[in-house]
Enzyme design. Structure first.
Site, PDB file in Angstrom:
ATOM      1  CB  SER A  44      -1.062  -4.160  -4.935  1.00 49.53           C
ATOM      2  OG  SER A  44      -1.516  -4.105  -6.244  1.00 49.53           O
ATOM      3  CG  HIS A  76       7.731   0.497   0.140  1.00 48.89           C
ATOM      4  ND1 HIS A  76       6.673   0.897   0.911  1.00 48.89           N
ATOM      5  CD2 HIS A  76       7.424  -0.752  -0.261  1.00 48.89           C
ATOM      6  CE1 HIS A  76       5.779  -0.063   0.973  1.00 48.89           C
ATOM      7  NE2 HIS A  76       6.201  -1.076   0.261  1.00 48.89           N
ATOM      8  CD  GLU A 198      -6.879   0.933 -17.732  1.00 50.35           C
ATOM      9  OE1 GLU A 198      -7.621   0.828 -16.741  1.00 50.35           O
ATOM     10  OE2 GLU A 198      -5.668   0.628 -17.710  1.00 50.35           O
ATOM     11  CG  ASN A 240     -10.042  -1.009  -9.671  1.00 49.34           C
ATOM     12  OD1 ASN A 240      -8.908  -1.383  -9.383  1.00 49.34           O
ATOM     13  ND2 ASN A 240     -10.367  -0.601 -10.868  1.00 49.34           N
TER      14      ASN A 240
END
Ligand code: 8IG
Length: 277
Positions: A44, A76, A198, A240
């Site tokens: 990604s 997809h 997590e 992130n």
């Protein structure tokens, strides 16, 4: 042609490398390209790289190739692409990753890597989107993978296959990448099973045992690539900061946004690195 309910890899006595050889023959027939030099799995955030690497010779739906799973997201379709670089190298671009968390077993997870090796590829470039543990990293930043911690409690290897994993993420290839972008930082990729992210406590555990990046894909693939004799280059796009490292909870939207903004930059970087390999 296979689907989720009918895959030759699922037979208990199947030989995964023989099925990979069949898949490679399918690719040669469907693309018209007998042999590939480099394979590249696009995770990604990295999807735009394919167009920048060279001229697409052929695009085939992964479902036409022996052993490949139907995509996790309906409608997809994962594709395999054969791209010719300006320098004349044939690159197999894998846009059809099967994740461990899909629950179809580790053979299916690493089938694309074994197939890439069977097409002749000597270099496996693995890319992913991942969480960053280092506070200095920013969403949208690409980092090199220097080593990994495999926390899946699984292995793609079957039987008494004692494969050495020293220098798994090739120092030589990392140096080539850094010759293109000297600002590239690197870190230890920690693979969790997912699909949940997590907890902050798990991120602190990963940090305490030497991890810098958290993700759900690349370690198992790298092990299979090493077994197949390939040289490996790994890139994570930090989309992130890992849970608890940043002050706000993780949102999928934030992850998608950071990836979108970074995509043209990291794709251009990847294209330059591939040409230099
Ligand atoms: I994008 O924070 C992405 N993938 N395990 N943790 C794990 N995988 C990820 C993360 C993350 N972000």
């Amino acid at each position: 042609m296979t689907d989720i309910h009918d895959n030759p890899l699922d037979a208990p006595d199947a030989d995964p490398s023989a099925i990979a050889a069949e898949a490679a023959a399918d690719i040669a027939r469907l693309t018209g390209v007998e042999k590939h030099d480099i394979a590249l799995t696009l995770g990604s955030g990295w999807g735009k790289a394919a167009e920048l690497i060279g001229e697409t010779v052929a695009t085939i739906p992964a479902t036409e190739v022996t052993g490949f799973s139907k995509p996790a997201l309906e409608g997809h379709v994962g594709t395999l692409r054969s791209i010719r670089t300006p320098g004349g190298k044939n690159v197999l671009v894998i846009g059809a990753r099967t994740h461990y968390y899909e629950g179809h077993g580790v053979r299916r997870v690493v089938h694309s890597v074994r197939t890439a090796a069977a097409t002749g590829a000597k270099v496996m470039v693995l890319t992913n989107g991942a969480g960053g543990i280092r506070e200095t990293w920013k969403p949208g930043q690409p980092v090199l993978i220097s080593d990994h911690l495999n926390l899946t409690a699984d292995s793609p290897l079957e039987g008494a296959t004692f494969v050495d994993l020293t220098d798994l993420y090739s120092k030589r290839l990392r140096e080539i990448a850094r010759s293109i972008d000297p600002s590239l930082d690197e870190g230890v990729y920690t693979q969790f099973r997912g699909p949940h992210y997590e907890t902050p406590a798990e991120v602190q555990m990963a940090k305490a045992i030497g991890g810098h990046i958290v993700g759900m894909s690349t370690a198992l693939e790298a092990i299979a690539a090493r077994e197949a004799g390939m040289e490996i280059l790994g890139f994570s796009l930090i989309t992130n900061l890992a849970a608890g490292i940043q002050q706000t909870p993780l949102s999928h939207g934030e992850v998608i946004e950071a990836g979108k903004a970074a995509e043209p930059v990291i794709s251009a970087l990847l294209a330059r690195v591939v040409e230099a390999l």
